[in-house]
Write a protein that holds these residues in place. Structure first.
Motif, mmCIF file in Angstrom:
data_model
loop_
_atom_site.group_PDB
_atom_site.id
_atom_site.type_symbol
_atom_site.label_atom_id
_atom_site.label_comp_id
_atom_site.label_asym_id
_atom_site.label_seq_id
_atom_site.Cartn_x
_atom_site.Cartn_y
_atom_site.Cartn_z
ATOM 1 N N THR A 1 -2.395 20.435 102.823
ATOM 2 C CA THR A 1 -2.762 21.831 102.605
ATOM 3 C C THR A 1 -4.239 21.962 102.921
ATOM 4 O OG1 THR A 1 -3.372 21.438 100.293
ATOM 5 C CG2 THR A 1 -1.068 22.032 100.747
ATOM 6 N N MET A 2 -4.709 23.179 103.076
ATOM 7 C CA MET A 2 -6.138 23.378 103.315
ATOM 8 C C MET A 2 -6.946 22.787 102.163
ATOM 9 S SD MET A 2 -6.310 24.862 106.290
ATOM 10 C CE MET A 2 -7.811 25.834 106.541
ATOM 11 N N ARG A 3 -6.476 23.004 100.950
ATOM 12 C CA ARG A 3 -7.192 22.470 99.787
ATOM 13 C C ARG A 3 -7.147 20.939 99.781
ATOM 14 N NH1 ARG A 3 -8.776 24.802 95.184
ATOM 15 N NH2 ARG A 3 -7.554 26.676 95.658
ATOM 16 N N GLY A 4 -5.975 20.370 100.096
ATOM 17 C CA GLY A 4 -5.858 18.921 100.097
ATOM 18 C C GLY A 4 -6.751 18.264 101.124
ATOM 19 N N VAL A 5 -6.806 18.844 102.327
ATOM 20 C CA VAL A 5 -7.671 18.291 103.375
ATOM 21 C C VAL A 5 -9.134 18.449 102.984
ATOM 22 C CG1 VAL A 5 -8.365 18.489 105.788
ATOM 23 C CG2 VAL A 5 -5.955 18.691 105.167
ATOM 24 N N ALA A 6 -9.483 19.593 102.422
ATOM 25 C CA ALA A 6 -10.868 19.818 102.004
ATOM 26 C C ALA A 6 -11.288 18.805 100.945
ATOM 27 C CB ALA A 6 -11.027 21.238 101.473
ATOM 28 N N GLU B 1 -15.430 22.360 100.246
ATOM 29 C CA GLU B 1 -14.618 23.467 99.768
ATOM 30 C C GLU B 1 -13.631 23.892 100.853
ATOM 31 O OE1 GLU B 1 -14.591 24.799 96.765
ATOM 32 O OE2 GLU B 1 -16.144 23.403 96.067
ATOM 33 N N ALA B 2 -12.442 24.351 100.429
ATOM 34 C CA ALA B 2 -11.423 24.758 101.393
ATOM 35 C C ALA B 2 -11.925 25.848 102.329
ATOM 36 C CB ALA B 2 -10.163 25.223 100.653
ATOM 37 N N LYS C 1 -5.681 29.015 109.584
ATOM 38 C CA LYS C 1 -5.358 28.392 108.307
ATOM 39 C C LYS C 1 -4.237 27.352 108.448
ATOM 40 C CE LYS C 1 -7.128 32.348 105.744
ATOM 41 N NZ LYS C 1 -6.854 33.392 104.731
ATOM 42 N N LYS C 2 -3.247 27.373 107.540
ATOM 43 C CA LYS C 2 -2.316 26.245 107.500
ATOM 44 C C LYS C 2 -1.484 26.144 108.776
ATOM 45 C CE LYS C 2 0.933 23.626 104.771
ATOM 46 N NZ LYS C 2 1.707 23.504 103.510
ATOM 47 N N ASP C 3 -1.089 27.260 109.379
ATOM 48 C CA ASP C 3 -0.324 27.180 110.620
ATOM 49 C C ASP C 3 -1.105 26.437 111.696
ATOM 50 O OD1 ASP C 3 2.052 28.309 109.887
ATOM 51 O OD2 ASP C 3 1.500 30.339 110.477
ATOM 52 N N GLU C 4 -2.378 26.738 111.808
ATOM 53 C CA GLU C 4 -3.192 26.057 112.814
ATOM 54 C C GLU C 4 -3.406 24.597 112.445
ATOM 55 O OE1 GLU C 4 -7.362 26.677 115.305
ATOM 56 O OE2 GLU C 4 -6.613 28.248 113.971
ATOM 57 N N LEU C 5 -3.482 24.332 111.155
ATOM 58 C CA LEU C 5 -3.622 22.952 110.692
ATOM 59 C C LEU C 5 -2.387 22.133 111.078
ATOM 60 C CD1 LEU C 5 -5.197 20.859 108.963
ATOM 61 C CD2 LEU C 5 -3.984 21.757 106.969
ATOM 62 N N LEU C 6 -1.197 22.677 110.848
ATOM 63 C CA LEU C 6 0.025 21.950 111.172
ATOM 64 C C LEU C 6 0.200 21.798 112.680
ATOM 65 C CD1 LEU C 6 2.485 23.467 108.537
ATOM 66 C CD2 LEU C 6 1.282 21.275 108.439
#
Length: 222
Positions: free
Chosen positions: A27-32, A38-39, A49-54
């Protein structure tokens, strides 16, 4: 930025998190948290956000496969050896990132780096004398093997008592052949696997059958 973050560093941390804790932890928070920031500081690099992360996770693994392909020894004019090598290189990478098959199945669009892996396989086939008609059929036959894995036929969840070998034994009157197969085909723990049925041995066996069949079709002028 002052914290030294960039998109590559964020995605590297996301891949490491998925490898260590599974895709659900990404998740954004988990990666941060893994990066010690901070996320909100990630949004500059991943505005989707998460779509771009995945999607970025897919990009990283595809890039690793491309790097592995670039490092191969030459395979000459043998298109079968070339395509076999491409699939096995992909598998080496995906065994390091076993969450990739599930991730690919969840994404709404195919990433450019994945398309180019298939394009490389098709190019090797055409260079070896295969027609585009045969290449098209071969893409359907090879499917996800180009990405180093095969779809699961049987994929019991951990703790699913209805799908364990013991439960199948109790169902032998209903599914005698499946029960016998499970008893005979318990995998060697040393055989790398990406799922209940997707072992290295099975992957290479299936890949060999497909490539041999495609080569026979090429010789027949398909």
């Amino acid at each position: 930025m002052s914290n030294g973050l960039n998109r590559d560093r964020v995605l590297e941390a996301a891949v490491a998190l998925a490898d260590a804790e599974g895709l659900g932890a990404v998740t954004m928070r988990g990666v941060a948290t893994r990066l010690g920031v901070e996320a909100m500081s990630l949004y500059h690099h991943l505005p989707g956000k998460k779509d771009e992360l995945l999607d970025g996770l897919v990009d990283v693994v595809a890039a690793e496969i491309h790097a592995g392909l670039a490092a191969r020894d030459g395979v000459g004019d043998d298109w079968v050896a070339d395509v076999r090598s491409r699939c096995l290189v992909a598998r080496e990478v995906v065994l390091r990132h076993p969450w990739l098959p599930a991730l690919l199945g969840s994404r709404p669009a195919i990433r450019p780096g994945v398309y180019t892996l298939y394009d490389g396989v098709l190019g090797a086939m055409v260079s070896g004398g295969c027609s585009y008609r045969l290449g098209h059929r071969a893409m359907h036959a090879l499917g996800s093997m180009v990405l180093g894995f095969t779809p699961e036929l049987f994929s019991p969840e951990a703790g699913d008592e209805d799908a364990t070998p013991e439960a199948l034994e109790a169902m032998a009157q209903t599914v005698p052949h499946i029960t016998a197969m499970v008893a005979a085909e318990l995998h060697d723990p040393a055989d790398p696997t990406l799922g209940w049925c997707d072992s290295q041995t099975e992957f290479e066996f299936t890949l060999g059958l497909l490539l041999d069949g495609i080569e026979r079709s090429r010789r027949a002028g398909v």
